[in-house]
Enzyme design. Structure first.
Site, PDB file in Angstrom:
ATOM      1  N   GLU A   1       5.565   9.943   3.281  1.00  0.00           N
ATOM      2  CA  GLU A   1       5.388   8.453   2.964  1.00  0.00           C
ATOM      3  C   GLU A   1       4.387   8.589   1.774  1.00  0.00           C
ATOM      4  O   GLU A   1       3.559   8.937   1.914  1.00  0.00           O
ATOM      5  CB  GLU A   1       4.532   7.509   3.936  1.00  0.00           C
TER       6      GLU A   1
ATOM      7  N   ASP B   1       5.560   0.293   3.279  1.00  0.00           N
ATOM      8  CA  ASP B   1       5.863  -0.906   4.115  1.00  0.00           C
ATOM      9  C   ASP B   1       5.498  -2.126   3.140  1.00  0.00           C
ATOM     10  O   ASP B   1       5.383  -1.837   2.012  1.00  0.00           O
ATOM     11  CB  ASP B   1       4.760  -0.907   5.221  1.00  0.00           C
TER      12      ASP B   1
ATOM     13  N   TYR C   1      -5.784   0.428   8.514  1.00  0.00           N
ATOM     14  CA  TYR C   1      -7.111   0.380   7.506  1.00  0.00           C
ATOM     15  C   TYR C   1      -8.388  -0.196   8.346  1.00  0.00           C
ATOM     16  O   TYR C   1      -9.105  -0.904   7.537  1.00  0.00           O
ATOM     17  CB  TYR C   1      -6.641  -0.272   6.364  1.00  0.00           C
TER      18      TYR C   1
ATOM     19  N   ASP D   1       0.868  -1.188   0.156  1.00  0.00           N
ATOM     20  CA  ASP D   1      -0.229  -0.014  -0.145  1.00  0.00           C
ATOM     21  C   ASP D   1       0.926   1.320   0.096  1.00  0.00           C
ATOM     22  O   ASP D   1       0.382   2.412  -0.348  1.00  0.00           O
ATOM     23  CB  ASP D   1      -1.040   0.027   1.176  1.00  0.00           C
TER      24      ASP D   1
END
Ligand SMILES: *[C@@H]1O[C@H](CO)[C@@H](O)[C@H](O)[C@H]1NC(C)=O
Ligand SMILES: *[C@@H]1O[C@H](CO)[C@@H](O)[C@H](O)[C@H]1NC(C)=O
Ligand SMILES: *[C@@H]1O[C@H](CO)[C@@H](O)[C@H](O)[C@H]1NC(C)=O
Ligand SMILES: *[C@@H]1O[C@H](CO)[C@@H](O)[C@H](O)[C@H]1NC(C)=O
Length: 508
Positions: free
Chosen positions: A472, A78, A229, A75
């Protein structure tokens, strides 16, 4: 007015516009925004892989559970495959092509289709068993505790799934939306694959609707998905969203009836000013409005169009409605981190709604101000131009794009910050990556096209790897941006600047 005064007036106008006229190469940015997805790939990589510093990873995902779950996308920075945002990413990449593909050069349509298929091939695997959908691979706590390349991953590749006993209408509904939207992309490219996707979408939606619940309410799934999430806002919006995409892709009246019958029950009027991987409301309203705008007789859809209008009013500075927040430099800003996800998804909705209005020659009203397609496009342009470098720091927030390399160098991304397996074949263990995480050196590998979370509410960006809220990248920042860049790559000539000048003049 004398001629001299007119000239002087135009000259002043030009000066005022200078900050906005910095030329951006939308075509180059479009190409890079799609290339980014190759850096997020999981699974066995093909010989055509262009982000060549990445290698195979996670090729045994699912095997211990007796299912092949290799492939798909990480995603963000990571190495977890979170199904909920991955499905949303595929939906938005597909919507980008469905709505703006006609603005894209053929090579980029092909690249975008390849990026979509990398996601849909995986999503089809997740629905391959009856009455079960696999919603995630990878234990996020173990993963986040390491700074490790995907190619070296040795943390638990835990497999999470939903079933009739622990339902997940959120992930299942989003998976249905993704497969339905992608089926439209492949209709002219590979008809058989398109049928497979649409069939999968029907199946996923039926599961979502029959067994209702939020996936993160399940005690076995919750620690794997929360707080990353978690389904914070409920699964109802994904049911409407899935149905809306099935209606668009299949034209079946069943789904139109579903939307009109269940709209109120499923909270179509809930927090409608949001659009992202969790809350789909603003997207639902825009998507469904297309049909109402084009065929005014569908009065059962009128409330969706009214909600879409009121969302758009929050984005028009001249309107008297309550407004979305902005940084002093003009970037849409919502608290909570990874702000660029809001910027790109809202810019996408602005342009999409503008096209729907244009096609039906309509405008709408925001408390006395008449708003048409050009005002919406102007707002979208301001956002994308800020992202590409027209901002107080003159900084591009897309890695690998921008003058003088003034783009983020220390993004929060494991694979990008650690050396490539090509340069450093030896295994780098979980904690052995820490020096790379802590280093103030630029990342080793340039993740071309990655768009980071972006500056804070004061337009400040420190380029700090540890500050993941700002540094990120995520797949769902880029997915809607692909459509936005396609639009401006095709519509940024002299005509577009003239439109901008005219509009600014008008506001003034
Ligand atoms: C059609 O798609 C299915 C499923 O993806 C595949 O098994 C089949 O071989 C395809 N048929 C053709 C003619 O390509
Ligand atoms: C524009 O609207 C018409 C119906 O009025 C529809 O058939 C057509 O597909 C629409 N065009 C686009 C590009 O959406
Ligand atoms: C940004 O660019 C403008 C125009 O070239 C320049 O005047 C300004 O000083 C720059 N700002 C920064 C923070 O570099
Ligand atoms: C970064 O370095 C500091 C020591 O300088 C260490 O305490 C910390 O654990 C390191 N952080 C990571 C994530 O490696």
């Amino acid at each position: 007015m004398t001629t001299a005064a007119t000239i002087q007036h135009s000259f002043l106008l030009l000066l005022l516009l200078l900050p906005f006229l910095a030329a951006h190469d939308y075509r180059e940015a479009l190409s890079k925004s799609i290339l980014f997805f190759e850096g997020q790939r999981s699974g066995k990589l093909p010989p055509e892989q262009r982000q060549a510093w990445r290698k195979d990873s996670g090729i045994r995902d699912g095997f211990d559970s007796g299912v092949d779950l290799s492939g798909g996308y990480y995603d963000a920075g990571d190495n977890v495959k979170f199904g909920f945002p991955m499905a949303f990413t595929v939906t938005m990449l597909s919507w980008s092509v469905v709505e703006f593909g006609s603005n894209m050069p053929s090579d980029e349509i092909r690249n975008a289709a390849v990026a979509i298929r990398w996601g849909t091939d995986y999503l089809l695997k997740t629905i391959s068993q009856p009455n079960r959908i696999f919603v995630q691979v990878g234990d996020p706590v173990e993963d986040h505790n390491c700074w490790e390349r995907p190619e070296d991953m040795d943390t638990a590749r835990t497999v999470y799934s939903v079933t009739p006993d622990n339902p997940g209408s959120d992930v299942a509904g989003e998976t249905a939306a993704a497969l339905a939207a992608a089926s439209m992309v492949f209709r002219d490219i590979d008809n058989n694959y398109s049928d497979t996707l649409l069939h999968g979408a029907f199946k996923a939606f039926q599961f979502a609707d029959t067994y209702r619940g939020a996936y993160s309410d399940d005690p076995a799934i919750k620690p794997g998905v929360c707080p990353f999430y978690c389904d914070f806002d409920g699964y109802q919006d994904e049911l409407l969203w899935g149905a809306a995409w099935l209606r668009r892709a299949s034209g079946k009246d069943d789904y139109l009836n579903y939307i009109t019958t269940n709209g109120k029950i499923l909270g179509a009027e809930d927090t409608v000013n949001e659009f992202g991987w969790d809350n789909k409301h603003a997207g639902i309203n825009v998507l469904i409005s297309k049909e109402f705008l084009e065929q005014g007789k569908l009065y059962s859809l009128q409330s969706y169009k009214a909600s879409a209008d009121s969302f758009m009013c929050t984005l028009i500075p001249e309107s008297s409605s309550p407004h979305v927040g902005y940084t002093p430099g003009g970037l849409i800003y919502k608290p909570g981190g990874s702000n660029m996800q809001h910027v790109t998804s809202i810019a996408f909705l602005l342009l999409t709604y503008a096209d729907y209005l244009s096609n039906s020659s309509q405008t709408f009203n925001c408390g006395g101000v008449t708003v048409g397609p050009e005002s919406l496009r102007l707002q979208a342009k301001r956002q994308v131009d800020y992202l590409l470098g027209s901002n107080p720091k003159n900084m591009s927030y897309m890695v690998g794009y921008g003058d003088h390399g003034n783009y983020p160098q220390r993004i929060h991304h494991r694979g990008s910050s650690l050396p490539s397996v090509s340069d450093h074949p030896e295994h780098i263990r979980c904690k052995e990556g820490s020096p790379y995480f802590n280093s103030s050196e630029p990342n080793r590998n340039v993740l071309v096209g990655a768009v980071v979370g972006g500056p804070g509410k004061d337009d400040v960006y420190e380029d700090d790897r540890a500050d993941f809220r700002k540094s990120e990248p995520t797949t769902y920042i880029n997915a809607p941006l692909v459509g936005v860049l396609a639009y401006f790559a095709a519509n940024s000539g002299a005509g577009a600047d003239a439109t901008l000048a005219k509009h600014t003049n008008y506001i003034k």
